[in-house]
Design a protein around this motif. Structure first.
Motif, PDB file in Angstrom:
ATOM      1  N   VAL A  83       0.848  -1.190   0.000  1.00  0.00           N
ATOM      2  CA  VAL A  83       0.000   0.000   0.000  1.00  0.00           C
ATOM      3  C   VAL A  83       0.883   1.240   0.000  1.00  0.00           C
ATOM      4  N   GLY A  84       0.550   2.195  -0.864  1.00  0.00           N
ATOM      5  CA  GLY A  84       1.280   3.449  -0.921  1.00  0.00           C
ATOM      6  C   GLY A  84       0.838   4.403   0.165  1.00  0.00           C
ATOM      7  N   ASP A  85      -0.419   4.356   0.527  1.00  0.00           N
ATOM      8  CA  ASP A  85      -0.954   5.157   1.620  1.00  0.00           C
ATOM      9  C   ASP A  85      -2.306   4.574   2.025  1.00  0.00           C
ATOM     10  N   GLY A  86      -2.843   5.047   3.113  1.00  0.00           N
ATOM     11  CA  GLY A  86      -4.146   4.557   3.566  1.00  0.00           C
ATOM     12  C   GLY A  86      -4.030   3.687   4.790  1.00  0.00           C
ATOM     13  N   ALA A  87      -5.156   3.405   5.381  1.00  0.00           N
ATOM     14  CA  ALA A  87      -5.180   2.658   6.629  1.00  0.00           C
ATOM     15  C   ALA A  87      -5.368   1.163   6.426  1.00  0.00           C
ATOM     16  N   ASP A  88      -5.934   0.763   5.283  1.00  0.00           N
ATOM     17  CA  ASP A  88      -6.196  -0.656   5.045  1.00  0.00           C
ATOM     18  C   ASP A  88      -4.947  -1.349   4.521  1.00  0.00           C
ATOM     19  N   PRO A  89      -4.599  -2.514   5.085  1.00  0.00           N
ATOM     20  CA  PRO A  89      -3.440  -3.251   4.574  1.00  0.00           C
ATOM     21  C   PRO A  89      -3.755  -3.947   3.252  1.00  0.00           C
ATOM     22  N   LEU A  90      -2.720  -4.228   2.490  1.00  0.00           N
ATOM     23  CA  LEU A  90      -2.848  -4.957   1.234  1.00  0.00           C
ATOM     24  C   LEU A  90      -2.641  -6.428   1.527  1.00  0.00           C
ATOM     25  N   LYS A  91      -3.538  -7.272   1.008  1.00  0.00           N
ATOM     26  CA  LYS A  91      -3.431  -8.725   1.185  1.00  0.00           C
ATOM     27  C   LYS A  91      -3.315  -9.362  -0.187  1.00  0.00           C
ATOM     28  N   VAL A  92      -2.197 -10.058  -0.428  1.00  0.00           N
ATOM     29  CA  VAL A  92      -2.005 -10.749  -1.697  1.00  0.00           C
ATOM     30  C   VAL A  92      -2.848 -12.010  -1.678  1.00  0.00           C
ATOM     31  N   SER A  93      -3.547 -12.255  -2.785  1.00  0.00           N
ATOM     32  CA  SER A  93      -4.432 -13.407  -2.895  1.00  0.00           C
ATOM     33  C   SER A  93      -3.660 -14.643  -3.313  1.00  0.00           C
ATOM     34  N   GLY A  94      -4.189 -15.800  -2.963  1.00  0.00           N
ATOM     35  CA  GLY A  94      -3.608 -17.068  -3.394  1.00  0.00           C
ATOM     36  C   GLY A  94      -3.752 -17.279  -4.882  1.00  0.00           C
ATOM     37  N   ALA A  95      -4.596 -16.461  -5.536  1.00  0.00           N
ATOM     38  CA  ALA A  95      -4.816 -16.591  -6.977  1.00  0.00           C
ATOM     39  C   ALA A  95      -3.709 -15.926  -7.786  1.00  0.00           C
ATOM     40  N   SER A  96      -2.763 -15.257  -7.138  1.00  0.00           N
ATOM     41  CA  SER A  96      -1.671 -14.606  -7.869  1.00  0.00           C
ATOM     42  C   SER A  96      -0.799 -15.649  -8.545  1.00  0.00           C
ATOM     43  N   THR A  97      -0.343 -15.327  -9.749  1.00  0.00           N
ATOM     44  CA  THR A  97       0.519 -16.228 -10.517  1.00  0.00           C
ATOM     45  C   THR A  97       1.670 -15.412 -11.077  1.00  0.00           C
ATOM     46  N   ASP A  98       2.499 -16.048 -11.901  1.00  0.00           N
ATOM     47  CA  ASP A  98       3.577 -15.311 -12.563  1.00  0.00           C
ATOM     48  C   ASP A  98       3.015 -14.287 -13.551  1.00  0.00           C
ATOM     49  N   GLU A  99       1.788 -14.508 -14.041  1.00  0.00           N
ATOM     50  CA  GLU A  99       1.187 -13.605 -15.019  1.00  0.00           C
ATOM     51  C   GLU A  99       0.310 -12.530 -14.388  1.00  0.00           C
ATOM     52  N   ILE A 100      -0.321 -12.832 -13.259  1.00  0.00           N
ATOM     53  CA  ILE A 100      -1.297 -11.918 -12.639  1.00  0.00           C
ATOM     54  C   ILE A 100      -0.978 -11.729 -11.161  1.00  0.00           C
ATOM     55  N   ALA A 101      -0.973 -10.473 -10.731  1.00  0.00           N
ATOM     56  CA  ALA A 101      -0.888 -10.156  -9.304  1.00  0.00           C
ATOM     57  C   ALA A 101      -2.311  -9.831  -8.850  1.00  0.00           C
ATOM     58  N   GLU A 102      -2.835 -10.634  -7.943  1.00  0.00           N
ATOM     59  CA  GLU A 102      -4.179 -10.394  -7.422  1.00  0.00           C
ATOM     60  C   GLU A 102      -4.058 -10.058  -5.944  1.00  0.00           C
ATOM     61  N   PHE A 103      -4.713  -8.978  -5.543  1.00  0.00           N
ATOM     62  CA  PHE A 103      -4.633  -8.544  -4.153  1.00  0.00           C
ATOM     63  C   PHE A 103      -5.889  -7.802  -3.754  1.00  0.00           C
ATOM     64  N   ALA A 104      -6.046  -7.620  -2.445  1.00  0.00           N
ATOM     65  CA  ALA A 104      -7.211  -6.910  -1.902  1.00  0.00           C
ATOM     66  C   ALA A 104      -6.736  -5.827  -0.954  1.00  0.00           C
ATOM     67  N   ILE A 105      -7.473  -4.743  -0.931  1.00  0.00           N
ATOM     68  CA  ILE A 105      -7.290  -3.667   0.046  1.00  0.00           C
ATOM     69  C   ILE A 105      -8.684  -3.386   0.578  1.00  0.00           C
ATOM     70  N   GLY A 106      -8.918  -3.714   1.823  1.00  0.00           N
ATOM     71  CA  GLY A 106     -10.269  -3.613   2.369  1.00  0.00           C
ATOM     72  C   GLY A 106     -11.174  -4.581   1.628  1.00  0.00           C
ATOM     73  N   ASP A 107     -12.349  -4.117   1.204  1.00  0.00           N
ATOM     74  CA  ASP A 107     -13.291  -4.948   0.452  1.00  0.00           C
ATOM     75  C   ASP A 107     -13.066  -4.889  -1.053  1.00  0.00           C
ATOM     76  N   ASP A 108     -12.072  -4.129  -1.509  1.00  0.00           N
ATOM     77  CA  ASP A 108     -11.799  -3.964  -2.931  1.00  0.00           C
ATOM     78  C   ASP A 108     -10.722  -4.948  -3.365  1.00  0.00           C
ATOM     79  N   ARG A 109     -10.940  -5.581  -4.535  1.00  0.00           N
ATOM     80  CA  ARG A 109      -9.974  -6.554  -5.060  1.00  0.00           C
ATOM     81  C   ARG A 109      -9.506  -6.119  -6.448  1.00  0.00           C
ATOM     82  N   TYR A 110      -8.251  -6.453  -6.753  1.00  0.00           N
ATOM     83  CA  TYR A 110      -7.630  -5.995  -7.998  1.00  0.00           C
ATOM     84  C   TYR A 110      -6.834  -7.116  -8.633  1.00  0.00           C
ATOM     85  N   ARG A 111      -6.758  -7.089  -9.972  1.00  0.00           N
ATOM     86  CA  ARG A 111      -5.892  -7.984 -10.747  1.00  0.00           C
ATOM     87  C   ARG A 111      -5.066  -7.117 -11.687  1.00  0.00           C
TER      88      ARG A 111
END
Length: 122
Positions: A83-111
């Motif tokens: 996380v660059g800033d903010g109060a919510d920690p970043l959690k890397v998902s088990g779905a991350s691979t060499d091709e995709i980084a999947e993570f969540a910050i709070g209730d928001d998820r990103y690929r």
């Protein structure tokens, strides 16, 4: 004849309403990425990834379709995203691979495609 305070109040209210009708912000510049904003939402390519580089750390601004955003950073030396800033920690998902980084910050998820994280700054 209106009392003086009503004329003053009406003029002030009109000024506030006119000020709130300003021009819209421009669309964010960057690459569309998949995100799921809010609990229970599904992934869709509706977020925009904007990148900038600063001395070894690459910063990303992820724009949400509702105008919100998250700031994340990638450290090439440790191959870690955080996380660059903010109060919510970043959690890397088990779905991350060499091709995709999947993570969540709070209730928001990103690929994010991993090559976008690791490519040299533009």
């Amino acid at each position: 004849m209106k009392p003086m305070f009503l004329r003053t109040f009406s003029a002030g209210l009109a000024a506030i309403l006119l000020a709130s009708c300003g021009p819209e912000s421009p669309e964010p510049q960057g690459t569309d990425i998949d995100c799921a904003i809010g609990a229970g939402s599904d992934f869709a390519p509706v977020c925009t990834l904007e990148r900038s580089a600063d001395t070894g750390t690459v910063s990303f601004l992820i724009h949400h379709p509702d105008g919100g955003f998250r700031r994340v950073e990638y450290d090439a030396e440790t191959d870690q995203i955080g996380v660059g800033d903010g109060a919510d920690p970043l959690k890397v998902s088990g779905a991350s691979t060499d091709e995709i980084a999947e993570f969540a910050i709070g209730d928001d998820r990103y690929r994010i495609p991993s090559n976008m994280l690791r490519s040299p700054a533009q």
